[in-house]
Design a protein around this motif. Structure first.
Motif, PDB file in Angstrom:
ATOM      1  N   TRP A 195       0.663  -1.108   0.322  1.00  5.64           N
ATOM      2  CA  TRP A 195       0.309  -0.060  -0.397  1.00  5.64           C
ATOM      3  C   TRP A 195       1.084   0.999   0.307  1.00  5.64           C
ATOM      4  N   MET A 196       1.603   1.164   0.576  1.00  3.32           N
ATOM      5  CA  MET A 196       2.816   2.369   0.436  1.00  3.32           C
ATOM      6  C   MET A 196       3.347   2.611  -1.331  1.00  3.32           C
ATOM      7  N   TRP A 197       3.504   1.109  -1.340  1.00  8.76           N
ATOM      8  CA  TRP A 197       3.552   1.922  -3.691  1.00  8.76           C
ATOM      9  C   TRP A 197       2.503   2.101  -4.175  1.00  8.76           C
ATOM     10  N   VAL A 198       1.450   1.654  -3.896  1.00  7.45           N
ATOM     11  CA  VAL A 198      -0.035   2.371  -4.081  1.00  7.45           C
ATOM     12  C   VAL A 198       0.528   3.741  -3.772  1.00  7.45           C
ATOM     13  N   SER A 199       0.032   3.704  -2.756  1.00  5.19           N
ATOM     14  CA  SER A 199       0.289   5.772  -2.710  1.00  5.19           C
ATOM     15  C   SER A 199       1.067   6.484  -2.833  1.00  5.19           C
TER      16      SER A 199
ATOM     17  N   VAL B  35      -0.275   3.382   3.633  1.00 11.03           N
ATOM     18  CA  VAL B  35      -0.339   5.035   2.779  1.00 11.03           C
ATOM     19  C   VAL B  35       0.559   6.022   3.748  1.00 11.03           C
ATOM     20  N   ALA B  36       0.013   5.994   4.543  1.00 10.89           N
ATOM     21  CA  ALA B  36       0.543   7.374   5.903  1.00 10.89           C
ATOM     22  C   ALA B  36       2.167   7.310   6.134  1.00 10.89           C
ATOM     23  N   ARG B  37       2.385   6.313   6.088  1.00 12.25           N
ATOM     24  CA  ARG B  37       3.745   6.418   6.279  1.00 12.25           C
ATOM     25  C   ARG B  37       4.713   6.842   4.983  1.00 12.25           C
TER      26      ARG B  37
ATOM     27  N   VAL C  96      10.126  10.783  -6.117  1.00 12.74           N
ATOM     28  CA  VAL C  96       8.830   9.844  -4.756  1.00 12.74           C
ATOM     29  C   VAL C  96       9.644   8.916  -5.582  1.00 12.74           C
ATOM     30  N   PHE C  97       9.743   8.313  -7.038  1.00 12.68           N
ATOM     31  CA  PHE C  97      10.025   6.973  -7.001  1.00 12.68           C
ATOM     32  C   PHE C  97      11.325   6.185  -6.379  1.00 12.68           C
ATOM     33  N   ILE C  98      12.543   7.157  -6.538  1.00 14.29           N
ATOM     34  CA  ILE C  98      13.968   6.713  -5.452  1.00 14.29           C
ATOM     35  C   ILE C  98      13.188   6.950  -4.676  1.00 14.29           C
ATOM     36  N   ASP C  99      12.816   7.830  -3.430  1.00 11.83           N
ATOM     37  CA  ASP C  99      12.919   7.775  -1.705  1.00 11.83           C
ATOM     38  C   ASP C  99      11.820   6.345  -1.963  1.00 11.83           C
TER      39      ASP C  99
END
Length: 461
Positions: free
Chosen positions: A108-112, A281-283, A318-321
């Motif tokens: 979900w981190m990837w989705v966000s 998502v939050a983190r 954002v992609f790198i991070d």
């Protein structure tokens, strides 16, 4: 507990309650919703122009970009943005998400982050469009595009609110938090007195601050690629030591527990799908800063032919991070099995690295903490400086720089939970006016993107 401690505890409770409402509910929907909106309106710009963004990144890559009349090079602007994005959250943030939401939180981190790439594209485009020269310096950011999009007293109020929030959130409280991470890491790894670490960090930071954006960019363009490569190589070494089977199992855990935690190890922790989504998502959003209004200050300074030229390269930040740095941390934690320990945050990441590197793991994390946190201090200082210049003029910059140096020194030696919580709350508060300004600017962002689309079609034909 004395009266002073009681008052601080009372305030801390209020701050945590506000921060909880912001990050646990309101901002998740607003940030993801904004990302979905711009993804649809810009026809999946993060997919269409991902290749172009990579091409522009490597085309402008340089360790010595030098002075660019009228602003920074595109790569210098990106490096300054990434310096702020890649911080201690990339070591502790992924660990916190996994500890609270199970391995599925990473999906979900990837989705966000995917939707966040369109948000940060929009931020960079409108920051480029509304940038201006102020006291002889090229500046831009949310405070400028908020007032452009929203006329009258409301626009002035929102722009002022954002400026004050980011100065307090990043320049002061946030930099105390980052400095504290460096001091604690070096004290654990080498037994060095945090005060000595703080003095060294404060002196180096002050020297960089005095040189302005050109010196900041000169540092970030050299340090950011090296620190990212160093960390990725360290993570890859651990994954190789774990073996291909463990890495494959880590990916399986991430995907399975994203939708069915009870079918994966996350079930043992009582993790639900809702928790996996929430913490991931939050983190993720907190780490990559898409929609927070911080990185547009850097992207506005790039000298490019069209605002969208910087927009497509901003997406790569954002992609790198998230897809590179945070994912590496997550894979190490899951592949080593460290996530099954009763740990969270930096301690969990530390345990994962120690499991393969032994005592060298602590040294590795300390060095990475130094790079990640110190570059974030530099980036966050500049974002605050832009808003100090806008509100108080050029004469206030030296005072601001001295104050930040002081906060770095104090923060490195003393962990104050209240400051950490205050930083989280202020980070959340500055998102609100930024998103209002960003959505109010949608017509011009879409228009500029259509111009860019036509330009790219003409180049292909």
């Amino acid at each position: 507990m004395g009266k002073k401690e009681s008052a601080v505890a009372f305030l801390d409770g209020i701050v945590q309650a506000i921060s909880g409402v912001l990050w646990d509910y309101l901002l998740i929907f607003l940030l993801v919703g904004t990302g979905v909106y711009y993804t649809v309106r810009l026809k999946f710009v993060q997919v269409r122009y991902f290749g172009l963004g990579i091409k522009k990144l490597f085309g402008s890559f340089s360790f010595h970009g030098g002075k660019q009349e009228g602003g920074l090079t595109s790569f210098q602007a990106l490096a300054t943005a990434i310096a702020a994005q890649v911080g201690t959250g990339n070591i502790a943030g992924a660990a916190t998400a996994i500890a609270s939401g199970g391995p599925g939180a990473i999906f979900w981190m990837w989705v966000s982050a995917f939707f966040g790439m369109s948000t940060i594209y929009a931020e960079a485009v409108i920051a480029q469009k509304t940038k201006r020269e102020l006291h002889g310096k090229v500046v831009g950011g949310p405070a400028f595009y908020i007032q452009e999009a929203i006329k009258g007293n409301l626009g002035k109020f929102l722009a002022g609110f954002f400026s004050i929030a980011i100065i307090l959130a990043l320049g002061f409280a946030g930099n105390m938090v980052q400095a504290n991470s460096i001091g604690a890491a070096f004290n654990s790894a080498f037994g060095v007195n945090p005060i000595l670490v703080g003095v060294a960090c404060a002196l180096i930071a002050g020297f960089i601050f005095i040189g302005g954006i050109q010196r900041i960019a000169s540092v970030t363009e050299k340090v950011v690629p090296i620190m990212a490569l160093f960390y990725v190589i360290g993570c890859l070494a651990i994954l190789v030591m774990c073996g291909g089977g463990a890495v494959a199992e880590a990916f399986r855990e991430i995907f399975v527990s994203a939708f069915a935690p009870q079918s994966a190890a996350g079930g043992a922790l009582g993790v639900t799908v809702q928790q996996a989504i929430h913490y991931g998502v939050a983190r993720g959003l907190f780490s990559n800063e898409a929609g927070m209004g911080s990185t547009p200050h850097a992207h506005a300074t790039a000298k490019v032919n069209h605002p969208a030229d910087q927009g497509v390269i901003a997406m790569i930040g954002v992609f790198i991070d998230t897809f590179v740095i945070l994912t590496m941390t997550a894979l190490v934690i899951v592949a080593t099995g460290a996530y099954k320990m009763d740990l969270t945050g930096a301690a969990l990441s530390q345990a994962a690295f120690n499991s393969q590197f032994g005592d060298l793991g602590m040294i590795f994390i300390a060095i990475c903490m130094l790079f990640f946190a110190f570059t974030t201090i530099i980036g966050w200082y500049y974002f605050g400086e832009t808003n100090v210049r806008r509100l108080f003029g050029e004469k206030a910059i030296r005072v601001y720089a001295l104050l930040v140096v002081g906060f770095v020194l104090v923060g490195s030696a003393q962990e104050v939970d209240f400051v950490w919580h205050l930083s989280d709350m202020l980070n959340g508060l500055m998102v609100l006016p930024n998103l209002v300004g960003l959505l109010a600017s949608s017509a011009i962002i879409i228009k500029l993107s259509k111009e860019f689309d036509k330009k790219q079609r003409d180049l292909r034909n």
